[in-house]
Design an enzyme around this catalytic site. Sequence first.
Site, short mmCIF file in Angstrom:
data_model
loop_
_atom_site.label_atom_id
_atom_site.label_comp_id
_atom_site.label_asym_id
_atom_site.label_seq_id
_atom_site.Cartn_x
_atom_site.Cartn_y
_atom_site.Cartn_z
NE ARG A 189 9.21 -1.66 -0.75
CZ ARG A 189 8.69 -2.39 -1.73
NH1 ARG A 189 8.98 -1.95 -2.94
NH2 ARG A 189 8.05 -3.34 -1.35
CB CYS A 213 -3.61 1.76 4.11
SG CYS A 213 -2.32 2.52 3.14
CB CYS A 260 -3.58 5.48 3.52
SG CYS A 260 -4.01 4.02 2.52
CB CYS A 311 3.83 -0.90 2.03
SG CYS A 311 2.66 -1.65 3.18
CB CYS A 343 -1.04 -0.22 1.30
SG CYS A 343 0.03 0.26 2.79
#
Length: 177
Positions: free
Chosen positions: A48, A131, A105, A44, A41
């Site tokens: 990262r 999300c 999100c 994520c 998502c």
Amino acid sequence: MLSLLNQYSRGRYAWFLLFLSTAIFELTALYFQYGLGLAPCTLCIYQRCAIYGIMFGSLVGLLAPSKLIFRLTGIFIWLVSAIKGFNLATFHAHLQFEPNLTDTCAINVQFPSWLPLNKWLPSMFNAYGSCSEKIWSFLTIEMSQWMIIIFSGYLLVGLVILFSQFFSTKKRSIWSN
């Protein structure tokens, strides 16, 4: 102990270990995405990027760890990235476990126009997952919660390393005056 940590931070080995840990987490994220087929998502992807920020901080420290300016710059980038990642992971867990009707999100990632990672490397930086969906857990802990733990660890270690910079690395003998 703090002077010992200061001494370690002046060498490349400690900075390489930081780099290696972030590289392992990034490879793990890619394995989850491509090996297990888990859809990342937007949060994520942003987490990262926070890991990449810590990785960048480790590279700055690796350049010249004996010079204070490189160590402090690397630590600063490390800490800012860890704080940002922690906040993102906390919000991600909030969306999964106690969402409000107003909490959302973004559907698509939004990078600055001067750094459009989703256009340069869409296979790594495009989000197509939800999300709020719980897609993976280990030891009954969801991925967003693991990321809170991971970023907390990076933050704690980074703060200790920053604090250790104020302690001398000179070893004192009980025989010297």
